[in-house]
Structures are given as structure tokens and as C-alpha cells.
Write a protein that holds these residues in place. Sequence first.
Motif, PDB file in Angstrom:
ATOM      1  N   UNK A  65       5.303  -1.536 -12.250  1.00  0.00           N
ATOM      2  CA  UNK A  65       6.346  -2.254 -11.534  1.00  0.00           C
ATOM      3  C   UNK A  65       6.238  -2.192 -10.022  1.00  0.00           C
ATOM      4  N   UNK A  66       5.158  -1.644  -9.517  1.00  0.00           N
ATOM      5  CA  UNK A  66       4.994  -1.507  -8.070  1.00  0.00           C
ATOM      6  C   UNK A  66       4.094  -2.613  -7.518  1.00  0.00           C
ATOM      7  N   UNK A  67       4.066  -2.705  -6.212  1.00  0.00           N
ATOM      8  CA  UNK A  67       3.124  -3.597  -5.549  1.00  0.00           C
ATOM      9  C   UNK A  67       1.701  -3.116  -5.844  1.00  0.00           C
ATOM     10  N   UNK A  68       0.760  -4.026  -5.706  1.00  0.00           N
ATOM     11  CA  UNK A  68      -0.647  -3.711  -5.972  1.00  0.00           C
ATOM     12  C   UNK A  68      -1.476  -4.013  -4.725  1.00  0.00           C
ATOM     13  N   UNK A  69      -2.343  -3.090  -4.371  1.00  0.00           N
ATOM     14  CA  UNK A  69      -3.290  -3.284  -3.271  1.00  0.00           C
ATOM     15  C   UNK A  69      -4.684  -3.086  -3.838  1.00  0.00           C
ATOM     16  N   UNK A  70      -5.554  -4.051  -3.609  1.00  0.00           N
ATOM     17  CA  UNK A  70      -6.925  -3.971  -4.119  1.00  0.00           C
ATOM     18  C   UNK A  70      -7.902  -4.018  -2.954  1.00  0.00           C
ATOM     19  N   UNK A  71      -8.793  -3.031  -2.902  1.00  0.00           N
ATOM     20  CA  UNK A  71      -9.864  -3.034  -1.911  1.00  0.00           C
ATOM     21  C   UNK A  71     -11.150  -3.447  -2.598  1.00  0.00           C
ATOM     22  N   UNK A  72     -11.670  -4.590  -2.194  1.00  0.00           N
ATOM     23  CA  UNK A  72     -12.962  -5.075  -2.686  1.00  0.00           C
ATOM     24  C   UNK A  72     -14.024  -4.525  -1.730  1.00  0.00           C
ATOM     25  N   UNK A  73     -14.646  -3.411  -2.128  1.00  0.00           N
ATOM     26  CA  UNK A  73     -15.594  -2.768  -1.213  1.00  0.00           C
ATOM     27  C   UNK A  73     -16.820  -3.633  -0.944  1.00  0.00           C
ATOM     28  N   UNK A  74     -17.274  -4.362  -1.943  1.00  0.00           N
ATOM     29  CA  UNK A  74     -18.482  -5.172  -1.747  1.00  0.00           C
ATOM     30  C   UNK A  74     -18.274  -6.236  -0.679  1.00  0.00           C
ATOM     31  N   UNK A  75     -17.049  -6.715  -0.561  1.00  0.00           N
ATOM     32  CA  UNK A  75     -16.744  -7.738   0.433  1.00  0.00           C
ATOM     33  C   UNK A  75     -15.915  -7.195   1.594  1.00  0.00           C
ATOM     34  N   UNK A  76     -15.666  -5.876   1.584  1.00  0.00           N
ATOM     35  CA  UNK A  76     -14.925  -5.208   2.660  1.00  0.00           C
ATOM     36  C   UNK A  76     -13.634  -5.951   2.995  1.00  0.00           C
ATOM     37  N   UNK A  77     -12.868  -6.260   1.952  1.00  0.00           N
ATOM     38  CA  UNK A  77     -11.624  -7.005   2.104  1.00  0.00           C
ATOM     39  C   UNK A  77     -10.539  -6.363   1.256  1.00  0.00           C
ATOM     40  N   UNK A  78      -9.322  -6.318   1.790  1.00  0.00           N
ATOM     41  CA  UNK A  78      -8.202  -5.738   1.057  1.00  0.00           C
ATOM     42  C   UNK A  78      -7.170  -6.834   0.769  1.00  0.00           C
ATOM     43  N   UNK A  79      -6.570  -6.758  -0.435  1.00  0.00           N
ATOM     44  CA  UNK A  79      -5.590  -7.745  -0.881  1.00  0.00           C
ATOM     45  C   UNK A  79      -4.295  -7.028  -1.252  1.00  0.00           C
ATOM     46  N   UNK A  80      -3.159  -7.597  -0.854  1.00  0.00           N
ATOM     47  CA  UNK A  80      -1.858  -7.008  -1.174  1.00  0.00           C
ATOM     48  C   UNK A  80      -1.049  -7.992  -2.020  1.00  0.00           C
ATOM     49  N   UNK A  81      -0.571  -7.506  -3.169  1.00  0.00           N
ATOM     50  CA  UNK A  81       0.242  -8.309  -4.083  1.00  0.00           C
ATOM     51  C   UNK A  81       1.646  -7.705  -4.159  1.00  0.00           C
ATOM     52  N   UNK A  82       2.651  -8.568  -4.299  1.00  0.00           N
ATOM     53  CA  UNK A  82       3.996  -8.040  -4.500  1.00  0.00           C
ATOM     54  C   UNK A  82       4.149  -7.594  -5.958  1.00  0.00           C
ATOM     55  N   UNK A  83       5.238  -6.921  -6.322  1.00  0.00           N
ATOM     56  CA  UNK A  83       5.387  -6.398  -7.687  1.00  0.00           C
ATOM     57  C   UNK A  83       5.384  -7.470  -8.777  1.00  0.00           C
ATOM     58  N   UNK A  84       5.609  -8.732  -8.401  1.00  0.00           N
ATOM     59  CA  UNK A  84       5.603  -9.820  -9.375  1.00  0.00           C
ATOM     60  C   UNK A  84       4.219 -10.450  -9.540  1.00  0.00           C
ATOM     61  N   UNK A  85       3.247  -9.961  -8.780  1.00  0.00           N
ATOM     62  CA  UNK A  85       1.885 -10.451  -8.949  1.00  0.00           C
ATOM     63  C   UNK A  85       1.437 -11.484  -7.942  1.00  0.00           C
ATOM     64  N   UNK A  86       2.251 -11.797  -6.939  1.00  0.00           N
ATOM     65  CA  UNK A  86       1.886 -12.810  -5.953  1.00  0.00           C
ATOM     66  C   UNK A  86       1.088 -12.192  -4.816  1.00  0.00           C
ATOM     67  N   UNK A  87      -0.044 -12.797  -4.507  1.00  0.00           N
ATOM     68  CA  UNK A  87      -0.838 -12.353  -3.357  1.00  0.00           C
ATOM     69  C   UNK A  87      -0.092 -12.722  -2.085  1.00  0.00           C
ATOM     70  N   UNK A  88       0.264 -11.712  -1.294  1.00  0.00           N
ATOM     71  CA  UNK A  88       1.048 -11.969  -0.082  1.00  0.00           C
ATOM     72  C   UNK A  88       0.201 -11.906   1.190  1.00  0.00           C
ATOM     73  N   UNK A  89      -0.924 -11.209   1.142  1.00  0.00           N
ATOM     74  CA  UNK A  89      -1.762 -11.107   2.343  1.00  0.00           C
ATOM     75  C   UNK A  89      -3.130 -10.543   1.976  1.00  0.00           C
TER      76      UNK A  89
END
Length: 228
Positions: A65-89
Amino acid sequence: MPRPEFLRSVLVAASIGFAAFASAANPSLPAGFQPGPLARFEGNSVSDAVREVANWAFFTRDNQGRAVVILDKKNATVYAFDPEGRLVAAAPALLGLTVGDDTAPGVANKPLAEVRDHERTTPAGRFVARPGEDDSGVDVVWIDYDAAVAMHRVIDTFPAQRRRERLASPKAEDRRISYGCINLPEPFYEQVLSPTVRKGGAIVYVLPETRAPREVFGSWDVTAPAAR
């Protein structure tokens, strides 16, 4: 051509329909499992690994039920999703100089000057983000306190490393410079990551670069025909 909204509704309906089968096929899902949503990438292009882990994290409710943050190391990029699954940044990130998915033994107890290049890795894994401070009192988001790995504003203490210039580079290989911590642009850290973690918490998934995501997280492609 079918509209994206229609295709998404079909996927969600199919997900609900095969939930019972998925529970039997995947021991990590309990009987009577009720699936969560699929991730919403809002038209952004992401790697297959990011797509798999994001969908899996929300569908299986591994994010609790929490927000999700994913670090794609191969592309050196981080993604932040809200708890409902929407990519916010999304934002570029600086990470460990050396390719690797494990923390070098004892590296957290060494002064930076004694850390060798092969020890400068950003570990892969699932982490519960915690707000805190570094040893100089500056606020950071800890992902592995014992290994001294945090997410924080880009640090430019050593001008010769040109960290800000590297962060702005479109080349992922230019963003390999840190001792293991994840350096982020100030706006992303201050407006997205830090308030998200402090408000409701976040699960951080650091994707591996020497192994498959499913070897690290036990993830699977919840949209694949085989899963259904």
C-alpha cells in the motif's frame, strides 16, 4: 486502433479473472488473493525490467500500500509511483562507479578514501525507505542504513568528479561515479522523493544489473499469457 484506455481495461479485467490461477501457479500469492492494479506509466517509455517489477509490485501488493520507487541501474534512472500505481516523476540518477549488485563486505565501515573502485557498487534489492540524516546532519532517505546506502541530493564536494555535469548527461555510463549512494537532482529529491517517504513511506526496488529481476525479487510478468 483500440484506445489505450480500452486495452488497459481489458488487462485489468483479465488480471482479476486469472487471480485464482495465478495464486496456484505462484506460491507467493495466498489463496483467495485479490490483485492490485497494474502500474500506470502515463505514456512514458520504460525498460522491460521496470515495467515487469512495477506491474508485479502493485498487482501482487508487494508494495504493502505504499508508494513505489524503482531504480533502473542499467539506465541510471529512477521512477516514483504513487500508492495507486501512477508514475508521478522520473529523473536521472548517479550511482555506484562499479557494476555489481552486492555490497562489498565491510565497506560501510571504511573512510571514503579507503574504498577501492571495485567496492563502489549500488546494491540491488527491495528496501523499505526511511527518512534520516547523514553523519553531517543533512537529510537523506536511507535504503540500507547498515551498508550506508542512501538516496540524496547530488553531492558536488569533489569538483573533479563533475557530478552535476554527469547527472545532466544523456549517457547512462556517465552517471557511474558514486561510492554506492544514489545521487538525485534537487527538485526530484525535495519535491518528490523526500515528501513521499515522510508522508506515507515507500518501497524502493533497486533493479539488478548482473542478474534478472525475478532472481532478486521473485517477480514475474503479470501481463504475460503464461501467467494467465
